[in-house]
Write a protein that holds these residues in place. Sequence first.
Motif, PDB file in Angstrom:
ATOM      1  N   LEU A  26      61.561  80.614  45.314  1.00 30.26           N
ATOM      2  CA  LEU A  26      60.903  78.783  46.590  1.00 30.26           C
ATOM      3  C   LEU A  26      61.146  78.612  47.733  1.00 30.26           C
ATOM      4  CD1 LEU A  26      60.575  76.513  43.077  1.00 30.26           C
ATOM      5  CD2 LEU A  26      58.614  78.005  44.488  1.00 30.26           C
ATOM      6  N   ALA A  27      62.342  78.678  47.722  1.00 30.22           N
ATOM      7  CA  ALA A  27      63.132  78.973  48.932  1.00 30.22           C
ATOM      8  C   ALA A  27      62.683  79.770  50.037  1.00 30.22           C
ATOM      9  CB  ALA A  27      64.843  78.591  49.552  1.00 30.22           C
ATOM     10  N   LYS A  28      62.545  81.677  49.796  1.00 30.34           N
ATOM     11  CA  LYS A  28      61.816  82.361  50.460  1.00 30.34           C
ATOM     12  C   LYS A  28      60.231  82.784  50.241  1.00 30.34           C
ATOM     13  CE  LYS A  28      66.096  85.112  48.455  1.00 30.34           C
ATOM     14  NZ  LYS A  28      67.224  86.158  47.672  1.00 30.34           N
ATOM     15  N   LEU A  29      59.724  82.048  49.497  1.00 28.10           N
ATOM     16  CA  LEU A  29      58.637  81.872  49.671  1.00 28.10           C
ATOM     17  C   LEU A  29      58.297  80.839  50.923  1.00 28.10           C
ATOM     18  CD1 LEU A  29      57.081  82.193  46.415  1.00 28.10           C
ATOM     19  CD2 LEU A  29      56.781  83.556  47.634  1.00 28.10           C
ATOM     20  N   GLN A  30      59.267  80.333  51.349  1.00 29.74           N
ATOM     21  CA  GLN A  30      59.309  78.902  52.236  1.00 29.74           C
ATOM     22  C   GLN A  30      59.191  79.401  53.338  1.00 29.74           C
ATOM     23  OE1 GLN A  30      59.133  74.691  51.453  1.00 29.74           O
ATOM     24  NE2 GLN A  30      58.270  74.300  53.554  1.00 29.74           N
ATOM     25  N   GLU A  31      60.031  80.987  53.551  1.00 26.57           N
ATOM     26  CA  GLU A  31      60.792  81.645  54.614  1.00 26.57           C
ATOM     27  C   GLU A  31      61.936  80.916  54.691  1.00 26.57           C
ATOM     28  OE1 GLU A  31      58.190  83.713  57.609  1.00 26.57           O
ATOM     29  OE2 GLU A  31      56.528  82.070  57.407  1.00 26.57           O
ATOM     30  N   THR A  32      62.481  80.031  54.426  1.00 27.13           N
ATOM     31  CA  THR A  32      64.210  79.664  54.707  1.00 27.13           C
ATOM     32  C   THR A  32      64.857  80.433  55.186  1.00 27.13           C
ATOM     33  OG1 THR A  32      63.810  77.599  52.434  1.00 27.13           O
ATOM     34  CG2 THR A  32      65.518  78.115  53.308  1.00 27.13           C
ATOM     35  N   LEU A  33      65.612  80.130  56.096  1.00 23.38           N
ATOM     36  CA  LEU A  33      67.159  80.495  57.070  1.00 23.38           C
ATOM     37  C   LEU A  33      67.980  80.495  56.107  1.00 23.38           C
ATOM     38  CD1 LEU A  33      66.042  79.890  60.856  1.00 23.38           C
ATOM     39  CD2 LEU A  33      66.128  82.638  59.509  1.00 23.38           C
ATOM     40  N   PHE A  34      68.675  81.542  55.916  1.00 21.49           N
ATOM     41  CA  PHE A  34      69.927  81.166  54.583  1.00 21.49           C
ATOM     42  C   PHE A  34      71.400  80.973  55.689  1.00 21.49           C
ATOM     43  CE2 PHE A  34      67.570  82.199  51.463  1.00 21.49           C
ATOM     44  CZ  PHE A  34      67.075  81.063  50.954  1.00 21.49           C
ATOM     45  N   MET A  44      50.082  77.344  38.893  1.00 22.74           N
ATOM     46  CA  MET A  44      50.016  77.434  40.839  1.00 22.74           C
ATOM     47  C   MET A  44      50.318  77.824  41.563  1.00 22.74           C
ATOM     48  SD  MET A  44      49.598  74.134  43.401  1.00 22.74           S
ATOM     49  CE  MET A  44      49.506  74.361  44.873  1.00 22.74           C
ATOM     50  N   THR A  45      51.905  77.764  41.156  1.00 21.33           N
ATOM     51  CA  THR A  45      52.865  78.830  41.700  1.00 21.33           C
ATOM     52  C   THR A  45      52.871  80.369  41.887  1.00 21.33           C
ATOM     53  OG1 THR A  45      54.976  76.977  41.928  1.00 21.33           O
ATOM     54  CG2 THR A  45      55.784  78.917  42.180  1.00 21.33           C
ATOM     55  N   ALA A  46      52.574  80.641  39.970  1.00 21.46           N
ATOM     56  CA  ALA A  46      52.115  81.752  39.684  1.00 21.46           C
ATOM     57  C   ALA A  46      50.421  82.958  40.681  1.00 21.46           C
ATOM     58  CB  ALA A  46      52.150  81.973  38.798  1.00 21.46           C
ATOM     59  N   VAL A  47      49.872  81.759  41.079  1.00 20.11           N
ATOM     60  CA  VAL A  47      48.656  82.514  41.621  1.00 20.11           C
ATOM     61  C   VAL A  47      49.147  82.524  43.016  1.00 20.11           C
ATOM     62  CG1 VAL A  47      46.441  81.670  42.301  1.00 20.11           C
ATOM     63  CG2 VAL A  47      46.957  81.013  40.003  1.00 20.11           C
ATOM     64  N   LEU A  48      49.786  81.334  43.815  1.00 19.88           N
ATOM     65  CA  LEU A  48      50.124  81.209  45.090  1.00 19.88           C
ATOM     66  C   LEU A  48      50.802  82.673  45.466  1.00 19.88           C
ATOM     67  CD1 LEU A  48      49.840  77.480  46.140  1.00 19.88           C
ATOM     68  CD2 LEU A  48      48.600  79.468  46.403  1.00 19.88           C
ATOM     69  N   LEU A  49      51.999  82.636  44.558  1.00 22.68           N
ATOM     70  CA  LEU A  49      52.996  83.771  44.781  1.00 22.68           C
ATOM     71  C   LEU A  49      52.404  84.719  45.297  1.00 22.68           C
ATOM     72  CD1 LEU A  49      56.301  84.153  42.605  1.00 22.68           C
ATOM     73  CD2 LEU A  49      55.604  85.924  43.505  1.00 22.68           C
ATOM     74  N   PRO A  50      51.498  85.819  45.317  1.00 28.31           N
ATOM     75  CA  PRO A  50      51.438  87.182  45.946  1.00 28.31           C
ATOM     76  C   PRO A  50      50.771  86.921  47.563  1.00 28.31           C
ATOM     77  CG  PRO A  50      50.363  86.797  44.286  1.00 28.31           C
ATOM     78  CD  PRO A  50      51.351  85.485  43.877  1.00 28.31           C
ATOM     79  N   ILE A  51      49.533  85.762  47.971  1.00 27.41           N
ATOM     80  CA  ILE A  51      48.993  85.234  48.790  1.00 27.41           C
ATOM     81  C   ILE A  51      49.931  85.239  49.730  1.00 27.41           C
ATOM     82  CG2 ILE A  51      47.431  83.524  49.299  1.00 27.41           C
ATOM     83  CD1 ILE A  51      46.704  83.387  46.765  1.00 27.41           C
ATOM     84  N   ILE A  94      53.038  85.902  54.968  1.00 26.05           N
ATOM     85  CA  ILE A  94      54.313  86.518  55.153  1.00 26.05           C
ATOM     86  C   ILE A  94      54.615  88.072  56.128  1.00 26.05           C
ATOM     87  CG2 ILE A  94      57.025  86.531  55.262  1.00 26.05           C
ATOM     88  CD1 ILE A  94      56.516  84.325  52.617  1.00 26.05           C
ATOM     89  N   ARG A  95      54.569  88.879  55.088  1.00 26.63           N
ATOM     90  CA  ARG A  95      54.546  90.085  55.823  1.00 26.63           C
ATOM     91  C   ARG A  95      53.233  90.005  56.755  1.00 26.63           C
ATOM     92  NH1 ARG A  95      54.794  93.350  50.621  1.00 26.63           N
ATOM     93  NH2 ARG A  95      56.394  93.102  49.612  1.00 26.63           N
ATOM     94  N   ALA A  96      52.012  89.592  56.843  1.00 27.26           N
ATOM     95  CA  ALA A  96      51.122  89.948  57.948  1.00 27.26           C
ATOM     96  C   ALA A  96      51.425  88.599  59.263  1.00 27.26           C
ATOM     97  CB  ALA A  96      49.498  89.703  57.352  1.00 27.26           C
ATOM     98  N   GLY A  97      52.125  87.824  58.877  1.00 27.33           N
ATOM     99  CA  GLY A  97      52.947  87.169  60.138  1.00 27.33           C
ATOM    100  C   GLY A  97      50.658  85.803  60.052  1.00 27.33           C
ATOM    101  N   HIS A  98      50.016  85.629  59.056  1.00 26.36           N
ATOM    102  CA  HIS A  98      49.083  84.924  58.710  1.00 26.36           C
ATOM    103  C   HIS A  98      49.408  83.609  59.191  1.00 26.36           C
ATOM    104  CE1 HIS A  98      44.857  83.344  57.092  1.00 26.36           C
ATOM    105  NE2 HIS A  98      44.632  84.824  58.218  1.00 26.36           N
ATOM    106  N   PRO A  99      48.765  82.716  59.573  1.00 28.62           N
ATOM    107  CA  PRO A  99      48.590  80.783  59.715  1.00 28.62           C
ATOM    108  C   PRO A  99      48.935  80.505  58.200  1.00 28.62           C
ATOM    109  CG  PRO A  99      46.909  81.791  61.070  1.00 28.62           C
ATOM    110  CD  PRO A  99      47.737  83.089  60.291  1.00 28.62           C
ATOM    111  N   LEU A 100      48.274  81.050  57.112  1.00 31.73           N
ATOM    112  CA  LEU A 100      48.683  80.480  55.967  1.00 31.73           C
ATOM    113  C   LEU A 100      49.669  80.804  55.316  1.00 31.73           C
ATOM    114  CD1 LEU A 100      45.695  82.126  53.581  1.00 31.73           C
ATOM    115  CD2 LEU A 100      45.591  80.487  53.839  1.00 31.73           C
ATOM    116  N   ARG A 101      51.606  81.730  55.769  1.00 32.80           N
ATOM    117  CA  ARG A 101      52.189  81.403  55.192  1.00 32.80           C
ATOM    118  C   ARG A 101      52.778  80.476  55.191  1.00 32.80           C
ATOM    119  NH1 ARG A 101      55.572  81.915  59.824  1.00 32.80           N
ATOM    120  NH2 ARG A 101      54.210  81.929  61.578  1.00 32.80           N
TER     121      ARG A 101
END
Length: 275
Positions: free
Chosen positions: A107-115, A17-24, A29-36
């Motif tokens: 996973l953290a970066k895909l959730q737009e985590t702030l470090f 599931m992670t592999a499928v959702l990763l590119p989406i 994130i790049r488009a700033g779409h609500p899906l992020r």
Amino acid sequence: MIRRIRLALVIGILVPMTAVLLPIQIAAIRAGHPLRRRLPHVWHRVATRMLGLRVNVIGRPAIHENAGVLIASNHVSWLDIVALGAAAPVSYVAKHEVGGWPGVSILAKLQETLFIERERRGKVGEQAGQIRERLARGDAIVLFAEGTTSDGNFLLPFKSALFGAVGVGPGSEVAHESVRVQPVAIVYTHLHGVPMGRFDRPVAAWPGDVELGPHVAGVLEAGAIDVVVCFGEPIAVGDMANRKALAAACENAVREMASGVLRGREPLLTGDEKR
């Protein structure tokens, strides 16, 4: 056997599931779409089932389409990430080291985590500014205000530095009326349907001196953990004199909610909702 079954579920369902959702997610994130925001929320809801984590939500997250919210929460375990992520579409503030952990960092970066680097006081203003920018975008940002994990039985003092992100107090850089601050309590309550005592809570709690791998294995083996995520009433930032007063108000609210849950008393909140 239970651990092997849960591990098989994680490998057989969560990894693909992670592999499928990763590119989406990357594209969103790049488009700033609500899906992020939505995709990580879905991922965490699936992950709770794979881990045997039952999330009980009290209250409502103060999340709206175009208004940011800073969620000030206690921190007990890595499981908090999954529990809160399943309860609401949120992003996190994490210590800088997490950005280098294999697998976890992705996973953290895909959730737009702030470090952030908490120990570098000279960067507090810059880091608060990064949080401020995300809040201005309408994101829900979780700040684990204790700065580290506890044993789940006691609340550690909330650190006030990053509360400056909401622009509280004189000379603030942002109009605090546009951002809300919501205290949230995370409490692990039951194991296999039996109430946890203070000596059982380490099954879920992950103090800093415990290695992550063995603790994950222990959770997979134990399973059937109940957690309460209690969303408190948003705090009127304009009533706070400064960030320290805001941090103290959040700490008191979280302590009261957590204490009530541990004592078997659910907090009575406006618009109370349990699911």
